[in-house]
Enzyme design. Structure first.
Site, PDB file in Angstrom:
ATOM      1  N   ILE A  63     142.700 101.515  17.529  1.00 41.73           N
ATOM      2  CA  ILE A  63     142.834 100.756  16.283  1.00 41.73           C
ATOM      3  C   ILE A  63     143.917 101.342  15.355  1.00 41.73           C
ATOM      4  CG2 ILE A  63     140.425  99.984  16.426  1.00 41.73           C
ATOM      5  CD1 ILE A  63     139.875 101.686  13.877  1.00 41.73           C
ATOM      6  N   VAL A  96     132.228 118.869   7.996  1.00 43.42           N
ATOM      7  CA  VAL A  96     132.117 119.402   6.626  1.00 43.42           C
ATOM      8  C   VAL A  96     132.927 120.699   6.452  1.00 43.42           C
ATOM      9  CG1 VAL A  96     130.510 120.218   4.851  1.00 43.42           C
ATOM     10  CG2 VAL A  96     129.838 118.375   6.391  1.00 43.42           C
ATOM     11  N   TYR A 193     135.930 110.473   3.741  1.00 43.68           N
ATOM     12  CA  TYR A 193     135.122 109.560   4.565  1.00 43.68           C
ATOM     13  C   TYR A 193     134.437 108.525   3.673  1.00 43.68           C
ATOM     14  CZ  TYR A 193     131.488 108.057   7.863  1.00 43.68           C
ATOM     15  OH  TYR A 193     130.669 107.298   8.680  1.00 43.68           O
ATOM     16  N   VAL A 195     135.312 107.415   0.692  1.00 42.54           N
ATOM     17  CA  VAL A 195     136.262 106.424   0.160  1.00 42.54           C
ATOM     18  C   VAL A 195     136.682 105.452   1.267  1.00 42.54           C
ATOM     19  CG1 VAL A 195     138.568 106.114  -0.838  1.00 42.54           C
ATOM     20  CG2 VAL A 195     137.067 107.914  -1.713  1.00 42.54           C
ATOM     21  N   VAL A 230     122.640 108.981  12.772  1.00 42.79           N
ATOM     22  CA  VAL A 230     122.497 108.818  14.222  1.00 42.79           C
ATOM     23  C   VAL A 230     123.037 110.030  14.980  1.00 42.79           C
ATOM     24  CG1 VAL A 230     123.002 107.287  16.159  1.00 42.79           C
ATOM     25  CG2 VAL A 230     122.812 106.325  13.849  1.00 42.79           C
TER      26      VAL A 230
HETATM   27  P1  NAP Z   1     131.393 109.040  17.475  1.00 43.44           P
HETATM   28  O1  NAP Z   1     130.318 109.395  18.406  1.00 43.44           O
HETATM   29  O2  NAP Z   1     132.357 110.073  17.009  1.00 43.44           O
HETATM   30  O3  NAP Z   1     132.201 107.803  18.118  1.00 43.44           O
HETATM   31  C1  NAP Z   1     133.302 107.257  17.469  1.00 43.44           C
HETATM   32  C2  NAP Z   1     133.996 106.292  18.402  1.00 43.44           C
HETATM   33  O4  NAP Z   1     135.132 105.750  17.726  1.00 43.44           O
HETATM   34  C3  NAP Z   1     134.503 106.962  19.672  1.00 43.44           C
HETATM   35  O5  NAP Z   1     134.386 106.071  20.747  1.00 43.44           O
HETATM   36  C4  NAP Z   1     135.958 107.223  19.339  1.00 43.44           C
HETATM   37  O6  NAP Z   1     136.786 107.316  20.467  1.00 43.44           O
HETATM   38  C5  NAP Z   1     136.252 105.949  18.573  1.00 43.44           C
HETATM   39  N1  NAP Z   1     137.513 106.009  17.831  1.00 43.44           N
HETATM   40  C6  NAP Z   1     137.912 106.907  16.913  1.00 43.44           C
HETATM   41  N2  NAP Z   1     139.165 106.628  16.520  1.00 43.44           N
HETATM   42  C7  NAP Z   1     139.561 105.527  17.210  1.00 43.44           C
HETATM   43  C8  NAP Z   1     140.735 104.768  17.262  1.00 43.44           C
HETATM   44  N3  NAP Z   1     141.820 105.079  16.533  1.00 43.44           N
HETATM   45  N4  NAP Z   1     140.779 103.681  18.066  1.00 43.44           N
HETATM   46  C9  NAP Z   1     139.721 103.345  18.818  1.00 43.44           C
HETATM   47  N5  NAP Z   1     138.586 104.049  18.846  1.00 43.44           N
HETATM   48  C10 NAP Z   1     138.511 105.130  18.041  1.00 43.44           C
HETATM   49  O7  NAP Z   1     130.827 108.408  16.122  1.00 43.44           O
HETATM   50  P2  NAP Z   1     129.535 107.467  15.856  1.00 43.44           P
HETATM   51  O8  NAP Z   1     128.548 108.275  15.124  1.00 43.44           O
HETATM   52  O9  NAP Z   1     129.152 106.742  17.088  1.00 43.44           O
HETATM   53  O10 NAP Z   1     130.183 106.454  14.801  1.00 43.44           O
HETATM   54  C11 NAP Z   1     130.401 105.072  15.049  1.00 43.44           C
HETATM   55  C12 NAP Z   1     130.591 104.380  13.709  1.00 43.44           C
HETATM   56  O11 NAP Z   1     129.393 104.520  12.924  1.00 43.44           O
HETATM   57  C13 NAP Z   1     131.705 104.986  12.855  1.00 43.44           C
HETATM   58  O12 NAP Z   1     132.378 103.955  12.181  1.00 43.44           O
HETATM   59  C14 NAP Z   1     130.951 105.864  11.874  1.00 43.44           C
HETATM   60  O13 NAP Z   1     131.680 106.077  10.683  1.00 43.44           O
HETATM   61  C15 NAP Z   1     129.701 105.030  11.640  1.00 43.44           C
HETATM   62  N6  NAP Z   1     128.553 105.765  11.126  1.00 43.44           N
HETATM   63  C16 NAP Z   1     127.958 106.761  11.840  1.00 43.44           C
HETATM   64  C17 NAP Z   1     126.850 107.415  11.348  1.00 43.44           C
HETATM   65  C18 NAP Z   1     126.126 108.489  12.110  1.00 43.44           C
HETATM   66  O14 NAP Z   1     125.152 109.047  11.575  1.00 43.44           O
HETATM   67  N7  NAP Z   1     126.527 108.801  13.333  1.00 43.44           N
HETATM   68  C19 NAP Z   1     126.332 107.054  10.082  1.00 43.44           C
HETATM   69  C20 NAP Z   1     126.946 106.043   9.365  1.00 43.44           C
HETATM   70  C21 NAP Z   1     128.059 105.385   9.893  1.00 43.44           C
HETATM   71  P3  NAP Z   1     137.206 108.761  21.112  1.00 43.44           P
HETATM   72  O15 NAP Z   1     136.091 109.139  22.040  1.00 43.44           O
HETATM   73  O16 NAP Z   1     138.484 108.445  21.805  1.00 43.44           O
HETATM   74  O17 NAP Z   1     137.365 109.730  19.983  1.00 43.44           O
END
Ligand code: NAP
Length: 276
Positions: A63, A96, A193, A195, A230
């Site tokens: 993206i 952090v 994050y 913002v 999560v």
């Molecule tokens: P994660 O395990 O770090 O996974 C993030 C995913 O996004 C990975 O597949 C990563 O790919 C991909 N990604 C990062 N930059 C990208 C790019 N430029 N183009 C395409 N893909 C990209 O994180 P997660 O916890 O599953 O988070 C998923 C979403 O939920 C995020 O938007 C996060 O902000 C949101 N969120 C998470 C939590 C939580 O508690 N975990 C809470 C609130 C919101 P790579 O493997 O290549 O890095």
């Protein structure tokens, strides 16, 4: 051209995105695309779901890369004539204790979480078919960060008339302000994050308003949501929800029935509309 419905999940080689693909493979009546910026990681993830008897398809998507987004757009246009479900899940967060200078963290975080997500929307929203669903994965952190903005910024971010251009200018200003070390003086909270996710939630509110104005008859529902805390690489092992549990609210929004009038333009967590 295929008339099969199609769903696309960004950043779905691991974490919540991967669990969203797993759930959609079980519940969405059509083709489900697992996307990843790295084809190797993407194909590995597809193979894992195949071992579970599921059949996701794969397409590369970074993206941060407009060419990559446009290649997916052209593929979807040609093969399906559009798309039915878009889940903007891809996102990043610095840890952090990361010592990267805050201005760099701000630029890098906003680049993916806000500007990358917006670029995907700019290219793919016009392709979303009538009765389609769009889910932007934001975070509760967007609400807490909003509460720590100056009154003036809060008013702007809560406004029902803020435009996408104005939002882009504000997100750009945040990055510039961090470079000059004046962001706190300018009313911003000390979280890149947070913002970036304010940007995602406000962008969703604007996009939903635009759909009402320009494509009312198409019945597309677009929302932002928080998956909860999560257990993923982003949030670590102490978080309270499993990735499958984290996928529940995004999947609920992606699969709203075609006769649903809402939610639309809302921010949800635990399948519940939250005030903004
Ligand atoms: P994660 O395990 O770090 O996974 C993030 C995913 O996004 C990975 O597949 C990563 O790919 C991909 N990604 C990062 N930059 C990208 C790019 N430029 N183009 C395409 N893909 C990209 O994180 P997660 O916890 O599953 O988070 C998923 C979403 O939920 C995020 O938007 C996060 O902000 C949101 N969120 C998470 C939590 C939580 O508690 N975990 C809470 C609130 C919101 P790579 O493997 O290549 O890095």
């Amino acid at each position: 051209m295929s008339s099969v419905p199609v769903a696309v999940v960004t950043g779905s080689n691991k974490g919540i995105g991967f669990a969203i693909v797993r759930a959609l493979c079980k519940q969405f009546p059509g083709d489900v695309y697992l996307t990843a910026r790295d084809p190797g990681r993407g194909q590995e993830a597809v193979a894992k779901l195949q071992e579970e008897g599921l059949h996701p398809l794969f397409h590369q998507l970074d993206i941060d890369d407009l060419q990559s987004i446009r290649a997916l757009r052209d593929f979807l246009k040609e093969k399906y004539g559009g798309l039915n479900v878009l889940v903007n899940n891809a996102g990043i967060a610095f840890k952090v204790h990361d010592t990267t200078p805050f201005a760099v963290q701000a630029e890098v975080t906003l680049k993916t979480n806000f500007f990358g997500t917006r670029n995907v929307c700019m290219e793919l929203l016009p392709l979303v078919k009538p009765y389609g669903k769009v889910v932007n994965v934001s975070s509760m952190v967007s609400s807490s960060a909003l509460g720590r903005c100056s009154q003036e910024l809060q008013q702007k971010f809560r406004s029902d008339t803020i435009t996408e251009d104005e939002l882009v200018k504000l997100m750009t200003k945040f990055v510039e302000d961090t470079k000059k070390s004046v962001h706190e003086k300018e009313g911003w909270p000390n979280t890149a994050y947070g913002v970036s996710k304010i940007g995602v939630t406000v962008l969703s509110r604007i996009q939903a308003r635009m759909l009402n104005e320009k494509r009312k008859g198409d019945h597309i529902l677009l929302n932002a949501c928080c998956p909860g805390w999560v257990r993923t690489d982003m949030a670590g092992p102490k978080a309270t929800k499993s990735p499958d549990e984290g996928a529940e609210t995004p999947v609920y929004l992606a699969l709203l029935p075609s006769d649903a009038n809402g939610p639309h333009g809302q921010f949800l967590s635990d399948k519940t509309v939250r005030s903004w």
